[in-house]
Scaffold this active site. Structure first.
Site: not given
Length: 414
Positions: A187, A213, A344
């Site tokens: 992220s 991700d 996630h």
């Protein structure tokens, strides 16, 4: 029920097969994702993966020492600020690679704990460096005059911090040269390691980088709903166990073992809480980071494709790809891996699969496995010496032949 009915029921029940014996519950993780606890060897004295009282789905915390060999505090002075960088480290051995991890916003270096254990199961000589970003985990920032510190989580600042941590770790450990490095970022961390790769300050020591991700297009879209998400999650918890339970019940983290080690550093115990029944609060105020959100991800896709080194994008769904990355994928500019069964937090939900992909990715980019063939000119000179009894004969066209073999590599035989 009449006697006739009871007799009929007994005759039917007698014909049924015997009930199988009860099997004791041994599952550690009751989430939908695959648990990786069987690959982590707990300390025989700590009994890290035992479940007190036999309760299914333990929320007891796991210590970082089960996943890393040491922690470091690296001091840095920037203007009037004193920064104490906290990192988790397992040093590489026997010329092994160093995987440098960077967690996402609101997480900590222990977000990669279970994935770290899986990587070292596959490559025992690999090293792992997983720092807490500033204002996350145990990394602290203070001013010399004692006044409050303005929050600075800009991309440039986080990039400088990561480069400092890498070089300060080298100095602290006494490494003459840096090991070969694979950067891995989740992220926000994906934006940071991509920026580090783009700047090129690690030189030839950077073999490759992997982003988990996050892509520019979907990240910018997600920012619009971030405030809504933050307003709906609990602001505090009665205990660490309840914090772990919330992460797994909400499927924020789908692997309970990972949650047991990664969630505790996200919370801290307030001495004088607003609500005495819920003294545990978030360590990082994500809402306060809003001014930096857009700057984290603008230009991410372009930098990811342009930076030098092997490139891996690991996603939880193909719908996260933006146009620029779709074109880059069709042109073969990077490796794409999708784990649709993960959320996630891919590396926490599927640590074993993530580790295997990262190890394979490293091996494909490992230059130490390449052996360059001898130059054509050298081969001709050697042959001439053998034929001429040791007399050196200048080969015809040797200059052109010498340059021809330099760019071809062959894999060593296993």
């Amino acid at each position: 029920m009449s006697e006739l009915q009871k007799s009929f029921a007994k005759s039917k029940l007698a014909k049924l097969p015997p009930e199988p014996p009860l099997i004791p519950e041994t599952i550690e993780d009751d989430s939908s994702s695959t648990s990786s606890t069987d690959t982590i060897i707990p300390s025989p004295t700590k009994q890290l993966f035992s479940r007190p009282g036999g309760a299914r789905g333990s929320t007891t915390t796991l210590d970082w020492t089960a996943f890393f060999t040491q922690e470091l505090y690296l001091s840095q002075k920037v203007d009037d600020l004193n920064i104490e960088h906290h990192v988790y480290l397992t040093p590489p051995t026997n010329s092994g690679p160093l995987f440098v991890m960077h967690h996402g916003a609101g997480s900590s270096g222990l977000s990669f704990a279970t994935c770290t254990a899986e990587i070292r199961q596959i490559i025992p000589n690999a090293g792992i460096l997983s720092p807490d970003a500033r204002d996350h985990g145990s990394t602290s920032v203070t001013r010399e005059d004692g006044n409050a510190v303005d929050l600075d989580l800009s991309l440039d600042t986080l990039t400088r911090d990561l480069l400092f941590v890498i070089h300060a770790t080298q100095a602290k450990m006494g490494w003459d040269i840096l090991p070969d490095i694979v950067l891995v970022g989740h992220s926000l961390g994906g934006a940071v390691i991509t920026d580090v790769a783009k700047k090129g300050e690690l030189g030839a020591k950077l073999l490759a980088y992997a982003v988990l991700d996050v892509v520019e297009g979907s990240a910018m879209d997600a920012l619009q709903s971030m405030e809504t998400y933050l307003s709906t999650r609990p602001s505090r918890f009665p205990s660490l166990a309840s914090g772990i339970e919330w992460h797994t019940r909400s499927r924020t983290i789908r692997n309970r073992t990972s949650a047991r080690v990664s969630v505790p550093p996200l919370l801290y115990h307030q001495d004088s809480p607003i609500d005495p029944t819920k003294p545990w609060a978030w360590r990082t105020n994500l809402a306060a980071t809003k001014p930096f959100w857009e700057g984290w991800f603008v230009g991410l896709s372009r930098k990811f494709l342009e930076a030098r080194g092997g490139k891996l994008l690991l996603l939880a769904g193909t719908d996260r790809l933006d146009k620029e990355l779709m074109i880059g994928q069709m042109q073969g500019k990077y490796q794409l891996q999708v784990f649709p069964e993960a959320g996630h937090f891919i590396h926490e939900d599927q640590p074993a699969k993530t580790a295997q992909v990262l190890v394979d990715f490293y091996k494909r980019n490992d230059r130490s496995a390449l052996v360059l063939p001898p130059k054509v000119a050298d081969m001709q000179a050697s042959a001439a010496m053998k034929l001429g009894g040791g007399a050196q004969t200048k080969p015809q066209g040797g200059g052109g032949g010498g340059g021809g073999g330099g760019g071809i590599g062959f894999l060593k035989n296993p």
